[in-house]
Motif scaffolding. Structure first.
Motif, PDB file in Angstrom:
ATOM      1  N   LEU A 155       0.832  -1.220   0.000  1.00 30.77           N
ATOM      2  CA  LEU A 155       0.000   0.000   0.000  1.00 30.77           C
ATOM      3  C   LEU A 155       0.861   1.262   0.000  1.00 30.77           C
ATOM      4  O   LEU A 155       0.509   2.262  -0.630  1.00 30.77           O
ATOM      5  N   SER A 156       2.004   1.199   0.673  1.00 29.10           N
ATOM      6  CA  SER A 156       2.890   2.379   0.702  1.00 29.10           C
ATOM      7  C   SER A 156       3.474   2.656  -0.678  1.00 29.10           C
ATOM      8  O   SER A 156       3.632   3.813  -1.072  1.00 29.10           O
ATOM      9  N   GLN A 157       3.814   1.581  -1.407  1.00 23.44           N
ATOM     10  CA  GLN A 157       4.339   1.796  -2.772  1.00 23.44           C
ATOM     11  C   GLN A 157       3.274   2.481  -3.629  1.00 23.44           C
ATOM     12  O   GLN A 157       3.600   3.292  -4.495  1.00 23.44           O
ATOM     13  N   ALA A 208     -12.118  -1.733  10.799  1.00 19.94           N
ATOM     14  CA  ALA A 208     -11.093  -1.156  11.687  1.00 19.94           C
ATOM     15  C   ALA A 208      -9.688  -1.600  11.256  1.00 19.94           C
ATOM     16  O   ALA A 208      -8.742  -0.812  11.282  1.00 19.94           O
ATOM     17  N   ASP A 209      -9.562  -2.870  10.841  1.00 18.07           N
ATOM     18  CA  ASP A 209      -8.252  -3.362  10.358  1.00 18.07           C
ATOM     19  C   ASP A 209      -7.816  -2.580   9.121  1.00 18.07           C
ATOM     20  O   ASP A 209      -6.646  -2.216   8.980  1.00 18.07           O
ATOM     21  N   PHE A 210      -8.775  -2.359   8.189  1.00 17.02           N
ATOM     22  CA  PHE A 210      -8.417  -1.625   6.962  1.00 17.02           C
ATOM     23  C   PHE A 210      -8.064  -0.174   7.277  1.00 17.02           C
ATOM     24  O   PHE A 210      -7.143   0.383   6.683  1.00 17.02           O
ATOM     25  N   LEU A 262      -4.455   1.112   6.181  1.00 13.57           N
ATOM     26  CA  LEU A 262      -4.379   2.191   5.180  1.00 13.57           C
ATOM     27  C   LEU A 262      -3.770   3.454   5.792  1.00 13.57           C
ATOM     28  O   LEU A 262      -2.909   4.095   5.173  1.00 13.57           O
ATOM     29  N   ASN A 263      -4.169   3.795   7.010  1.00  9.85           N
ATOM     30  CA  ASN A 263      -3.593   4.986   7.661  1.00  9.85           C
ATOM     31  C   ASN A 263      -2.082   4.836   7.793  1.00  9.85           C
ATOM     32  O   ASN A 263      -1.338   5.796   7.576  1.00  9.85           O
ATOM     33  N   GLN A 283      -6.435   6.980   3.526  1.00  5.20           N
ATOM     34  CA  GLN A 283      -7.645   6.956   4.364  1.00  5.20           C
ATOM     35  C   GLN A 283      -8.821   6.465   3.526  1.00  5.20           C
ATOM     36  O   GLN A 283      -8.865   6.678   2.316  1.00  5.20           O
ATOM     37  N   ILE A 284      -9.771   5.832   4.211  1.00  7.06           N
ATOM     38  CA  ILE A 284     -10.958   5.328   3.504  1.00  7.06           C
ATOM     39  C   ILE A 284     -11.924   6.485   3.261  1.00  7.06           C
ATOM     40  O   ILE A 284     -12.237   7.247   4.172  1.00  7.06           O
TER      41      ILE A 284
END
Ligand SMILES: C[S@@+](CC[C@H](N)C(=O)[O-])C[C@H]1O[C@@H](n2cnc3c(N)ncnc32)[C@H](O)[C@@H]1O
Length: 162
Positions: free
Chosen positions: A72-74, A120-122, A126-127, A132-133
């Motif tokens: 996700l960071s990439q 909550a896990d996502f 993601l944070n 952010q969602i």
């Protein structure tokens, strides 16, 4: 999508490991639809920057939190402020999972040391990757299959810009 929406503007690029892409049997059809096939390891720097949409289906549930954060960071590093990341994943309820959801979660744990995740896990995952969602749309209530729309985490100073 390219077939159903022939007027869709822009480019579609399919990324996957080269050895997987070498097994593609419909390259000609993809080319005719102007879809590019590009080898990429998602643990490494994302070469396509500032895309409108990045889409990953059933990818994150194959990975533990540390590896998921790298993937996700990439992506977040490559995203522009108007880019959207769509994760197509099961979103588990906090309580009262169905047997289908429980069996999928157990399969991920036993085969890949990974898991299905709750909202909550996502959020946390993601944070931690600078995202952010924005919205979640569930399209299969049995499994909880959902589209998770995420964007770059809003910087505090941006919230007060006008
Ligand atoms: C569970 S499959 C999901 C495939 C497809 N998105 C779907 O929903 O049917 C996971 C995909 O991730 C790809 N993959 C695994 N490791 C990868 C990596 N390091 N870089 C890029 N793709 C990878 C696999 O080749 C596979 O296509």
């Amino acid at each position: 999508m390219a077939k159903d929406q022939p007027n869709l503007q822009g480019r579609i690029v399919i990324e996957d490991l080269e050895l997987v892409q070498n097994m593609l049997s419909n390259r000609e059809e993809l080319e005719s639809l102007n879809i590019t096939v590009q080898p990429h390891n998602f643990m490494q720097e994302q070469p396509i920057t500032g895309a409108k949409v990045y889409y990953l289906r059933n990818v994150i549930h194959n990975w533990n939190d540390a590896d998921s954060k790298t993937i996700l960071s990439q992506l977040s590093k490559a995203m522009a402020h108007d880019s959207v990341l769509i994760l197509d994943e099961v979103v588990m309820p906090q309580l009262g999972v169905s047997w289908k959801q429980a069996s999928m979660d157990l399969a991920m744990m036993t085969m890949l040391a990974a898991k299905e995740r709750t909202r909550a896990d996502f959020d946390k995952l993601l944070n931690g990757a600078g995202l952010q969602i924005r919205e979640i749309r569930t399209y299969d209530e049995d499994y909880g299959d959902s589209l998770i729309f995420a964007e770059l985490l809003t910087r505090v100073d941006e919230k007060f810009e006008e």
